[in-house]
Design an enzyme around this catalytic site. Structure first.
Site, PDB file in Angstrom:
ATOM      1  N   ASN A  46      33.134  29.471   6.931  1.00 20.61           N
ATOM      2  CA  ASN A  46      33.659  30.532   6.060  1.00 20.61           C
ATOM      3  C   ASN A  46      34.014  31.804   6.833  1.00 20.61           C
ATOM      4  OD1 ASN A  46      31.245  31.821   6.632  1.00 20.61           O
ATOM      5  ND2 ASN A  46      30.324  31.491   4.616  1.00 20.61           N
TER       6      ASN A  46
ATOM      7  N   ASP B 230      26.573  53.915  -3.831  1.00 16.70           N
ATOM      8  CA  ASP B 230      27.281  54.577  -2.738  1.00 16.70           C
ATOM      9  C   ASP B 230      27.802  55.950  -3.184  1.00 16.70           C
ATOM     10  OD1 ASP B 230      28.466  54.342  -0.073  1.00 16.70           O
ATOM     11  OD2 ASP B 230      30.394  54.298  -1.107  1.00 16.70           O
TER      12      ASP B 230
ATOM     13  N   GLU C 126      23.020  57.346  -3.020  1.00 14.87           N
ATOM     14  CA  GLU C 126      23.328  57.877  -1.695  1.00 14.87           C
ATOM     15  C   GLU C 126      23.838  59.298  -1.893  1.00 14.87           C
ATOM     16  OE1 GLU C 126      26.197  57.449   2.217  1.00 14.87           O
ATOM     17  OE2 GLU C 126      26.943  57.100   0.211  1.00 14.87           O
TER      18      GLU C 126
HETATM   19 CA    CA Z   1      30.050  32.698   8.401  1.00 18.53          CA
END
Ligand code: CA
Length: 619
Positions: A146, A333, A362
């Site tokens: 992947n 975030d 954050e």
């Molecule tokens: Ca991978």
């Protein structure tokens, strides 16, 4: 080209386009793709996207589900549908027919599910936890298949610090033993959702599909499996979410539902990044607007949470991930950048559905006086209540980058740590600070401590014993260096041993150097101890101003107490007369250092140069 042929061609093209437009009046996307029965808030708002979809009339015939409202927006390719879901509804596929008159032109559906038992009562992370932060692209690559995915804009380039290196969820899952051996009870992963950006997509903060895990990390099912496995081991997973912006290649960027779905300007306009404006009673409106509506980066369009449909979309998205995957926490975030009222609405909704769930923001502000604006229940002059329980302790992080490098002074050295704690009079919930010496955006600890193992251990001792919830960044137990100011890539190194063919496997004792093992062993002893120490989780703090470069503080709760002594001198051991601490030590007769097991009487204690002692006190 012959004129007649051209006419024929045009005719064909027109016919094809006509057929395509007929064919295209169907939903290409319905989000969220599934929902649950039995939420406190029984409504869900579906975003339906498809060419010309708004010319059709949606209808639902499903017992217990009613279509309460159909919302048309500027763009005819969108419909927003408000569904009401009765607690008596049964799980199944809820079909939505899109009709012209009485004729059904196309269909779509969402899955209606039963909630997992105990879902609403799930426990979030809290002071009993210690958080390990991992950048998923850089920890372990279990599946090389992947590493690059056909059709996605960025492939693999392990030589480029800003390229994708191939780490994945399965890689992290296979190393949960390692994380647990260090004593951590919670894992925060940097964002794992799709980032189909042409470059720097590895860090995950430019999301291009809020409902899809990036296939280079795994599938949605893999993410759920990861969270399930963690949960069965007693590890809480914290998802990193981003409400402030999306990626410039997000699918909706070519065809926005409404002009104000994102914040737009005549030309690219960055945020001024001056977070103090939001709380500042004297701030100019123009400055606040720029802080919150300006873009975080060119590749990150700024989402407009003042648009109710957009805000609902993001709120539901977070609930979807919690319910789908079994999360126990969220790290949000760039917390102060989006519309603050939208963010408060989000927290209230989460707490309504999951009263014990935890969110940490954050809030990158290094002065407590400004940071406290963002903590729940602070009596802000403007009446604003964020409802946000946990804050990242950036003032402490800032102090930690300097304290062990400096000599003693009025406001230098260990006095910095003392002074940050002294500001706790501001916080309604000082135990709700998440304490860290570094994260994925800052220089590595070993960088600013010049690779000095002694300073690393002092910082670890402090983070593990001070009030709040400790957070550690992967790889610093291996003394990884890297200057965050120079290069973000350089502070997000691959964990050695995480990749097939790696020469060194630092997940094992044999693969680590002596000093790496010293750090790993120290960290592990510290956090294993902390795991069972209620006094470190919940205890009060008593501290004494640093004297002769020695800082002494206590955590105490009922009869229990832990004393931490730090000597910041580079070369001299310090013999400390303990009578100075009489006001608490009068209750105790002896102590045991928690890492070495060494016993101490409490008359005088010698603290070796540049080191910390953590002493559990006994009667
Ligand atoms: Ca991978």
């Amino acid at each position: 080209m012959h004129k007649r042929k051209l006419t024929e061609l045009l005719l064909i093209v027109t016919m094809v386009m006509f057929c395509a437009s007929l064919k295209a009046q169907k939903p290409e996307r319905i989000e969220p793709p599934s929902w649950w029965i039995g939420f406190q808030e029984p409504k869900v708002q579906l975003l339906v996207y498809g060419k010309g979809i708004s010319t059709l009339k949606p209808s639902i015939t499903y017992p217990g589900v009613s279509l309460e409202r159909v919302i048309l927006v500027e763009n005819p390719n969108y419909l927003f549908l408000d569904l009401s879901i009765s607690p008596e509804a049964k799980p199944g596929k809820v079909e939505i027919a899109f009709k012209k008159g009485t004729k059904t032109i196309s269909k779509g559906s969402i899955d209606l599910k039963e909630r997992e038992k105990g879902s609403a009562q799930r426990e979030g992370f809290n002071q009993s936890d210690a958080i390990y932060l991992i950048m998923p692209d850089r920890f372990a690559n279990a599946i090389t298949g992947n590493d690059a995915v056909a059709g996605m804009r960025e492939g693999l380039n392990r030589q480029d610090p800003y390229g994708r290196h191939g780490g994945d969820l399965e890689g992290i899952r296979q190393h949960l033993d390692y994380v647990q051996s260090l004593g951590f009870t919670s894992i925060w992963l940097n964002p794992v959702l799709e980032n189909d950006q042409p470059e720097s997509s590895y860090h995950g903060y430019a999301i291009t599909d809020f409902y899809q895990v990036d296939p280079r990390f795994g599938s949605n099912e893999d993410y759920k499996k990861f969270v399930d496995d963690c949960r069965s081991r007693g590890i809480k997973v914290i998802m990193d979410m981003v409400f402030n912006h999306c990626g410039s290649m997000h699918w909706w960027m070519n065809d926005l539902p409404e002009k104000d779905w994102i914040n737009v300007f005549p030309e690219y306009t960055p945020s001024n990044y001056r977070l103090s404006t939001v709380a500042d009673p004297y701030a100019a409106k123009a400055d606040i607007e720029l802080t919150t509506r300006g873009w975080f980066a060119t590749a990150m369009p700024d989402l407009n949470l003042q648009n109710e449909l957009m805000k609902n979309y993001m709120i539901q998205n977070s609930i979807w991930w919690i319910e789908y995957s079994g999360l126990q926490g969220i790290r949000m975030d760039t917390y102060p950048y989006p519309d603050k009222h939208g963010m408060a609405d989000w927290i209230l909704r989460l707490k309504k559905e999951y009263p014990d769930f935890s969110v940490v923001g954050e809030t990158w502000i290094t002065q407590a006086s400004k940071l406290v604006y963002w903590q729940k229940d602070f009596p802000n002059k403007d009446g604003y209540n964020s409802h946000l329980e946990y804050l990242m302790d950036f003032p402490m992080a800032d102090a930690l980058t300097r304290a062990f490098n400096e000599g003693e002074g009025w406001d230098t050295g260990l006095q910095r740590l003392y002074d940050v704690l002294a500001d706790d009079h501001l916080y309604r919930y000082p135990l709700n600070m998440v304490v860290f010496a570094e994260n994925h955006d800052m220089g590595r600890m070993a960088h600013f401590y010049g690779g000095d193992l002694r300073k690393m251990k002092m910082a670890a001792a402090f983070v593990a014993t001070v009030r709040g919830i400790p957070q550690w960044y992967y790889g610093s137990e291996l003394l990884m260096e890297g200057d965050g100011a120079k290069s973000h890539g350089a502070i997000r190194q691959d964990f050695p041993g995480g990749w097939p063919g790696d020469q060194i496997n630092a997940f094992t004792k044999e693969g680590r150097t002596d000093s790496q093992n010293e750090m790993v062993n120290y960290l592990s002893a510290l956090f294993q101890y902390r795991k069972a120490s209620k006094v470190l989780h919940e205890g009060n703090t008593l501290h004494f101003v640093p004297l002769n470069e020695v800082y002494v503080y206590f955590r105490y709760l009922g009869d229990e107490a832990v004393m931490v002594m730090m000597n910041n001198n580079d070369s001299h051991d310090r013999m400390v007369d303990m009578s100075r601490f009489e006001e608490i030590l009068k209750n105790y007769g002896s102590g045991t250092e928690v890492v070495t097991g060494q016993k101490y009487n409490l008359d005088t204690i010698t603290v070796p140069a540049k080191s910390a002692l953590i002493i559990e006190l006994h009667k």
